[in-house]
Design a protein around this motif. Structure first.
Motif, PDB file in Angstrom:
ATOM      1  N   SER A 178       0.836  -1.202   0.000  1.00 21.41           N
ATOM      2  CA  SER A 178       0.000   0.000   0.000  1.00 21.41           C
ATOM      3  C   SER A 178       0.874   1.257   0.000  1.00 21.41           C
ATOM      4  CB  SER A 178      -0.911  -0.009   1.231  1.00 21.41           C
ATOM      5  OG  SER A 178      -1.724   1.132   1.263  1.00 21.41           O
ATOM      6  N   ILE A 179       0.413   2.281  -0.700  1.00 19.96           N
ATOM      7  CA  ILE A 179       1.162   3.531  -0.812  1.00 19.96           C
ATOM      8  C   ILE A 179       0.702   4.499   0.269  1.00 19.96           C
ATOM      9  CG2 ILE A 179       1.635   5.541  -2.277  1.00 19.96           C
ATOM     10  CD1 ILE A 179       1.323   3.721  -4.705  1.00 19.96           C
ATOM     11  N   CYS A 180       1.665   5.075   0.968  1.00 23.04           N
ATOM     12  CA  CYS A 180       1.406   6.018   2.064  1.00 23.04           C
ATOM     13  C   CYS A 180       1.745   7.437   1.604  1.00 23.04           C
ATOM     14  CB  CYS A 180       2.257   5.619   3.268  1.00 23.04           C
ATOM     15  SG  CYS A 180       2.226   6.780   4.643  1.00 23.04           S
ATOM     16  N   LYS A 181       1.161   8.421   2.281  1.00 24.19           N
ATOM     17  CA  LYS A 181       1.471   9.817   1.960  1.00 24.19           C
ATOM     18  C   LYS A 181       2.949  10.123   2.165  1.00 24.19           C
ATOM     19  CE  LYS A 181      -3.096  11.839   2.791  1.00 24.19           C
ATOM     20  NZ  LYS A 181      -3.881  12.806   3.614  1.00 24.19           N
ATOM     21  N   THR A 228       8.001   2.480   0.429  1.00 23.65           N
ATOM     22  CA  THR A 228       6.854   1.762   1.018  1.00 23.65           C
ATOM     23  C   THR A 228       7.183   1.043   2.329  1.00 23.65           C
ATOM     24  OG1 THR A 228       7.033  -0.344  -0.203  1.00 23.65           O
ATOM     25  CG2 THR A 228       5.771   1.440  -1.235  1.00 23.65           C
ATOM     26  N   HIS A 229       6.280   1.181   3.262  1.00 24.55           N
ATOM     27  CA  HIS A 229       6.401   0.520   4.564  1.00 24.55           C
ATOM     28  C   HIS A 229       5.091  -0.145   4.989  1.00 24.55           C
ATOM     29  CE1 HIS A 229       5.223   4.762   5.297  1.00 24.55           C
ATOM     30  NE2 HIS A 229       4.373   4.196   6.150  1.00 24.55           N
ATOM     31  N   MET A 263       4.250  -7.465   7.550  1.00 22.59           N
ATOM     32  CA  MET A 263       5.627  -7.105   7.879  1.00 22.59           C
ATOM     33  C   MET A 263       5.657  -5.821   8.711  1.00 22.59           C
ATOM     34  SD  MET A 263       7.352  -7.988   4.170  1.00 22.59           S
ATOM     35  CE  MET A 263       6.064  -7.183   3.214  1.00 22.59           C
ATOM     36  N   VAL A 264       6.352  -5.859   9.845  1.00 25.48           N
ATOM     37  CA  VAL A 264       6.519  -4.693  10.717  1.00 25.48           C
ATOM     38  C   VAL A 264       7.697  -3.878  10.188  1.00 25.48           C
ATOM     39  CG1 VAL A 264       6.939  -3.908  13.072  1.00 25.48           C
ATOM     40  CG2 VAL A 264       5.633  -6.023  12.668  1.00 25.48           C
ATOM     41  N   PRO A 265       7.488  -2.637   9.781  1.00 29.80           N
ATOM     42  CA  PRO A 265       8.562  -1.884   9.114  1.00 29.80           C
ATOM     43  C   PRO A 265       9.613  -1.300  10.043  1.00 29.80           C
ATOM     44  CG  PRO A 265       6.583  -0.557   9.214  1.00 29.80           C
ATOM     45  CD  PRO A 265       6.210  -1.913   9.740  1.00 29.80           C
ATOM     46  N   ASN A 266       9.342  -1.258  11.326  1.00 25.93           N
ATOM     47  CA  ASN A 266      10.306  -0.682  12.261  1.00 25.93           C
ATOM     48  C   ASN A 266      11.314  -1.747  12.695  1.00 25.93           C
ATOM     49  OD1 ASN A 266      11.124   1.672  13.761  1.00 25.93           O
ATOM     50  ND2 ASN A 266      10.509   0.574  15.610  1.00 25.93           N
TER      51      ASN A 266
END
Length: 341
Positions: free
Chosen positions: A36-39, A63-64, A86-89
């Motif tokens: 998904s694309i985030c701002k 992307t995250h 998936m956790v991006p941090n």
């Protein structure tokens, strides 16, 4: 194992980078399925983060927000083809007081390290959360955004006083929609109110008890606590409206991101004894809470599916660019890439 990574090298310009993934580690290898694309991704893609920031960050895979299927797990904790979020941090230290999403040493994908626009992701076990087999993976692709709302609400539950009869949310975008929905499920007896700028978008919030445009609040309007999900240049106006209308000793959660400084009416913050608390990103436990929400509230999942905007099949770099360009003009919901590259 050679991995193809699709990196932003300059605004609106993507290139393929070939990098090695070692299979001789404890990491899990995940094949992205929906992204998904985030701002925040768009601010990098369009170059609006600023030239100095871009110089430090690029080249970088964006992307995250993403879900995938397990391709290889040397430990056998996850099964092959198991669906995961998936956790991006990525934390590099542990602090008994400060969460990993607030530690400056942590690296967040598509900000301090490469994001999910890769053929395969090498990722630690604790950065994965299993998804139900029957979940809509298009909707699950923006679990990270849902986890941000979940994290903000978890902090609210620890800090805000117990008079929670009326809770207001400012912001009629995706984050405001998600926050309003979760609040209504968690506090079914409370009156959950949504305030936004666009009447047409407010019509999507059918689960809210009240809905108002920000320039048409009723006389004597008040509430116990509030969530700011506006961000950008309008966040200051929104927070000051909250300060004006909130009851004494109320709590305001700040969730929206603004690139510029925001002027606040601190006199009334003091006079009313308000608590303003900032929240950013999320951690594994918030993703686990999101999956629990999916399982507990199937009707809530149906509401979240309404946020699925355009879904683009991605088979080449030009498809990625097309998805980002079309997302800039999307009126409602989240742009999702079906990752087939």
């Amino acid at each position: 194992m050679i991995n193809q990574v699709y990196k932003l090298v300059a605004p609106r310009r993507l290139e393929v980078s070939y990098e090695d993934i070692s299979l001789n580690t404890d990491n899990v290898i995940v094949r992205p399925k929906y992204i998904s694309i985030c701002k925040a991704d768009q601010r990098y893609y369009t170059g609006t983060r600023g030239e100095e920031v871009l110089k430090k960050k690029l080249p970088m895979a964006l992307t995250h927000e993403g879900v995938g299927v397990v391709a290889y797990d040397p430990s056998g904790v996850f099964q092959k083809n198991q669906q995961v979020v998936m956790v991006p941090n990525t934390p590099y230290e542990k602090d008994d007081l400060i969460g990993a999403n607030y530690l400056p040493t942590s690296k967040f994908r598509s900000s301090a390290s490469d994001g999910f626009m890769q053929d395969y992701i090498s990722i630690a076990h604790d950065r994965l959360v299993a998804l139900p087999d029957d979940i809509d993976m298009r909707m699950a692709s923006f679990s990270e955004l849902i986890s941000v709302a979940m994290h903000g609400i978890s902090r609210f539950e620890k800090v805000a006083h117990q008079r929670r009869n009326r809770i207001a949310v400012w912001g009629n975008g995706s984050l405001g929609y998600i926050t309003t929905l979760i609040l209504k499920k968690k506090y079914p007896e409370a009156e959950i109110i949504i305030i936004g700028r666009t009447k047409q978008k407010l019509d999507y919030f059918s689960f809210a008890d009240e809905a108002y445009t920000s320039n048409d609040l009723p006389e004597g309007f008040s509430f116990d606590h509030a969530f700011e999900c506006v961000g950008g240049n309008n966040s200051g106006v929104a927070v000051n409206q909250m300060i004006d209308n909130i009851n004494p000793l109320g709590y305001i959660a700040l969730l929206g991101v603004s690139e510029d400084l925001v002027a606040l009416n601190t006199r009334m913050v003091l006079e009313k004894g308000l608590t303003l608390q900032g929240s950013t990103r999320s951690e594994r436990e918030d993703f686990e809470a999101v999956v629990e929400f999916f399982e507990k509230y199937p009707d809530g999942v149906e509401e979240l599916q309404r946020l699925i905007g355009q879904v683009y099949k991605v088979r080449k770099i030009e498809d990625i660019i097309n998805a980002f360009e079309k997302d800039l003009n999307q009126y409602w919901g989240k742009t999702v890439m079906e990752w087939q590259i």
